[in-house]
Design an enzyme around this catalytic site. Structure first.
Site, PDB file in Angstrom:
ATOM      1  N   ARG A 120      43.693  23.310  81.506  1.00  0.00           N
ATOM      2  CA  ARG A 120      43.678  24.289  82.594  1.00  0.00           C
ATOM      3  C   ARG A 120      44.822  25.278  82.440  1.00  0.00           C
ATOM      4  NH1 ARG A 120      43.585  20.964  87.304  1.00  0.00           N
ATOM      5  NH2 ARG A 120      41.361  20.815  86.996  1.00  0.00           N
ATOM      6  N   TYR A 121      46.046  24.775  82.329  1.00  0.00           N
ATOM      7  CA  TYR A 121      47.196  25.650  82.098  1.00  0.00           C
ATOM      8  C   TYR A 121      47.297  25.879  80.581  1.00  0.00           C
ATOM      9  CZ  TYR A 121      48.449  23.821  86.723  1.00  0.00           C
ATOM     10  OH  TYR A 121      48.446  23.450  88.026  1.00  0.00           O
ATOM     11  N   ARG A 124      49.449  23.055  78.706  1.00  0.00           N
ATOM     12  CA  ARG A 124      49.321  21.633  79.002  1.00  0.00           C
ATOM     13  C   ARG A 124      47.879  21.153  78.927  1.00  0.00           C
ATOM     14  NH1 ARG A 124      51.944  22.775  84.553  1.00  0.00           N
ATOM     15  NH2 ARG A 124      52.067  24.798  83.557  1.00  0.00           N
ATOM     16  N   CYS A 133      40.922   0.404  84.397  1.00  0.00           N
ATOM     17  CA  CYS A 133      42.220   0.158  85.038  1.00  0.00           C
ATOM     18  C   CYS A 133      42.284  -1.331  85.382  1.00  0.00           C
ATOM     19  CB  CYS A 133      42.338   0.936  86.342  1.00  0.00           C
ATOM     20  SG  CYS A 133      42.085   2.704  86.128  1.00  0.00           S
ATOM     21  N   CYS A 137      41.856   1.295  92.440  1.00  0.00           N
ATOM     22  CA  CYS A 137      42.466   1.689  93.706  1.00  0.00           C
ATOM     23  C   CYS A 137      41.408   2.372  94.563  1.00  0.00           C
ATOM     24  CB  CYS A 137      43.618   2.649  93.468  1.00  0.00           C
ATOM     25  SG  CYS A 137      44.710   2.109  92.147  1.00  0.00           S
ATOM     26  N   CYS A 140      41.240   6.223  94.625  1.00  0.00           N
ATOM     27  CA  CYS A 140      41.222   6.922  93.328  1.00  0.00           C
ATOM     28  C   CYS A 140      40.477   8.262  93.419  1.00  0.00           C
ATOM     29  CB  CYS A 140      40.553   6.036  92.278  1.00  0.00           C
ATOM     30  SG  CYS A 140      40.592   6.814  90.649  1.00  0.00           S
ATOM     31  N   ARG A 142      39.497   9.857  90.779  1.00  0.00           N
ATOM     32  CA  ARG A 142      38.552   9.949  89.647  1.00  0.00           C
ATOM     33  C   ARG A 142      37.474   8.877  89.730  1.00  0.00           C
ATOM     34  NH1 ARG A 142      43.355  10.927  85.704  1.00  0.00           N
ATOM     35  NH2 ARG A 142      43.720  13.116  86.165  1.00  0.00           N
ATOM     36  N   ASP A 301      43.536  13.916  97.752  1.00  0.00           N
ATOM     37  CA  ASP A 301      42.538  14.935  97.412  1.00  0.00           C
ATOM     38  C   ASP A 301      41.283  14.862  98.295  1.00  0.00           C
ATOM     39  OD1 ASP A 301      43.992  15.993  95.301  1.00  0.00           O
ATOM     40  OD2 ASP A 301      43.241  14.471  93.904  1.00  0.00           O
ATOM     41  N   ASP A 338      47.106  19.443  95.242  1.00  0.00           N
ATOM     42  CA  ASP A 338      46.365  19.849  94.046  1.00  0.00           C
ATOM     43  C   ASP A 338      45.115  20.560  94.564  1.00  0.00           C
ATOM     44  OD1 ASP A 338      45.984  20.078  91.350  1.00  0.00           O
ATOM     45  OD2 ASP A 338      46.367  17.956  90.950  1.00  0.00           O
ATOM     46  N   LYS A 345      48.391  22.846  91.133  1.00  0.00           N
ATOM     47  CA  LYS A 345      49.277  22.264  92.153  1.00  0.00           C
ATOM     48  C   LYS A 345      50.106  23.352  92.833  1.00  0.00           C
ATOM     49  CE  LYS A 345      49.885  17.723  90.045  1.00  0.00           C
ATOM     50  NZ  LYS A 345      48.972  17.905  88.893  1.00  0.00           N
TER      51      LYS A 345
HETATM   52  S1  SF4 Z   1      44.341   5.618  90.930  1.00  0.00           S
HETATM   53 FE1  SF4 Z   1      42.394   5.506  89.801  1.00  0.00          FE
HETATM   54  S2  SF4 Z   1      42.938   5.951  87.683  1.00  0.00           S
HETATM   55 FE2  SF4 Z   1      44.844   5.415  88.762  1.00  0.00          FE
HETATM   56  S3  SF4 Z   1      45.100   3.201  88.456  1.00  0.00           S
HETATM   57 FE3  SF4 Z   1      44.051   3.466  90.381  1.00  0.00          FE
HETATM   58  S4  SF4 Z   1      41.868   3.336  89.871  1.00  0.00           S
HETATM   59 FE4  SF4 Z   1      42.973   3.702  87.975  1.00  0.00          FE
END
Ligand code: SF4
Length: 389
Positions: A120-121, A124, A133, A137, A140, A142, A301, A338, A345
């Site tokens: 994107r930038y 970077r 993972c 979480c 998350c 993503r 987000d 973001d 950001k």
């Molecule tokens: S936030 Fe998402 S990408 Fe990061 S450790 Fe947790 S589940 Fe995995």
């Protein structure tokens, strides 16, 4: 501080310390079903129902280490208040959909010149090394691909990513992320990091990982030896609550520091977990004790299924205001939004200016600005006019 091995629930009473300390054992014994979870913690009816409803959409996996940090009991009638459970267990809010929610809130897929690289930038790139993972979480961002085995980065994809970085001379900074890149073996991750280090125009290598939080046993002497070969390495981790930074995580951070990593923490502001100033102050003090600088406090987000975690922007601003004066500048993270759609950001900070008026003092033209500091006291400051304009 006791280790999680010393605090482990009865179900793991017969596990030897070397098994507990083995990250493969931790991975293999992750809690994935209601039955497995109920052998460790009491679940409320609401938690059981949320598990049944939402674990299909986004898988559940919790390491024994992280599960040990949860409050074992619960209010059977009410919602959980345990900050660890909130991050690890499905919540009914995951199934409530809002029109403003986005599958890919940061438009990471739209800015992919080759699969597995978000560029994107100009200087970077974000390099996805794995979509797995140790723990998934619930907040998350993503979710669209993390935990889905069909989206994992193949060897070919990783090679294409390295090749793209090699031929794109503007790229000076590479963030290796995922999922969590530490789910790869030392050898495989080492290939990627060494591959990047060999590219002359890549000046900065960053590694994003939540392993120090959810699976600190992954930080082994062998892994650190591999990192030592590519130092300096900027390692961004993701502690959200002081309870996550116990003896095991502290040991992992010490080992990473010894391996030459520069440590930074990216906290996500989450309702019920860390949306009060005292919690963030305690977390940031602990992080600094262990050599990890609070780097970002990220606004949650607009990702699908995580709106129940979101707080108003005013909460983040109030926290930053509270931190100022109670902890040195190194302990105050940038409060960052973001922007959706790939806007990047932006940093928000409290407005400390309460008045401004033009002034001329002994021929010097400028503005008299009234600031209010963290303690509510006011101070006058003479700002000079820009002589170049
Ligand atoms: S936030 Fe998402 S990408 Fe990061 S450790 Fe947790 S589940 Fe995995």
């Amino acid at each position: 501080m006791p280790t999680t091995y010393e605090m482990r629930p009865a179900i793991w009473a017969d596990i030897r310390p070397e098994q507990w300390q083995d990250w493969h054992w931790q991975q293999q014994n992750r809690l994935r079903s209601v039955e497995a979870l109920e052998a460790v913690v009491a679940l409320s009816d609401a938690e059981r129902a949320a598990f049944a409803a939402s674990s299909e959409a986004f898988r559940v996996a919790i390491t024994p280490h992280y599960a040990t940090l949860m409050e074992a009991s619960c209010d059977p009638a009410g919602p959980t208040r345990c900050p660890i459970r909130l991050q690890a267990l499905p919540h009914p809010g995951e199934l409530v959909e809002y029109a403003f929610e986005l599958d890919d809130p940061l438009a990471e897929e739209a800015h992919m010149p080759v699969p597995g690289i978000t560029h994107r930038y100009p200087d970077r790139v974000l390099f996805y090394a794995s979509h797995n993972c140790p723990m998934y979480c619930r907040h998350c961002t993503r979710k669209r691909k993390v935990s889905d085995p069909t989206t994992a980065a193949s060897r070919t994809q990783i090679a294409q990513g390295l090749d793209y970085i090699r031929r794109t001379k503007t790229v000076r900074d590479v963030l290796v992320s995922g999922g969590d890149p530490l789910t790869l073996s030392d050898a495989r991750l080492g290939e990627i990091l060494h591959g990047l280090r060999e590219i002359e125009h890549v000046e900065v290598i960053r590694l994003g990982t939540r392993n120090p939080v959810t699976l600190p046993q992954r930080i082994t002497p062998e892994f650190c030896e591999m990192l030592r070969g590519v130092r300096p390495l900027y390692l961004h981790t993701h502690f959200n609550h002081p309870r996550e930074l116990g003896e095991d995580a502290a040991r992992a951070l010490r080992m990473l520091l010894d391996a030459g990593c520069v440590l930074g923490n990216q906290m996500v502001l989450l309702k019920g977990v860390n949306d009060d100033p005292e919690t963030v102050l305690e977390l940031n003090r602990k992080l600094l004790i262990h050599g990890c600088r609070p780097y970002y406090m990220l606004q949650c987000d607009m990702a699908r299924g995580i709106t129940h975690f979101r707080t108003p922007l005013s909460t983040g601003l109030r926290i930053v205001e509270y931190l100022r004066g109670r902890i040195g500048g190194m302990g105050i993270p940038d409060f960052v939004v973001d922007l959706p759609g790939g806007g990047g950001k932006i940093e928000l900070s409290p407005d400390y200016i309460i008045d401004r008026k033009p002034c001329e003092i002994e021929g010097v033209i400028g503005e008299q600005i009234t600031f209010q500091n963290w303690a509510g006291e006011t101070f006058e400051f003479v700002d000079l006019a820009d002589s170049s304009s």
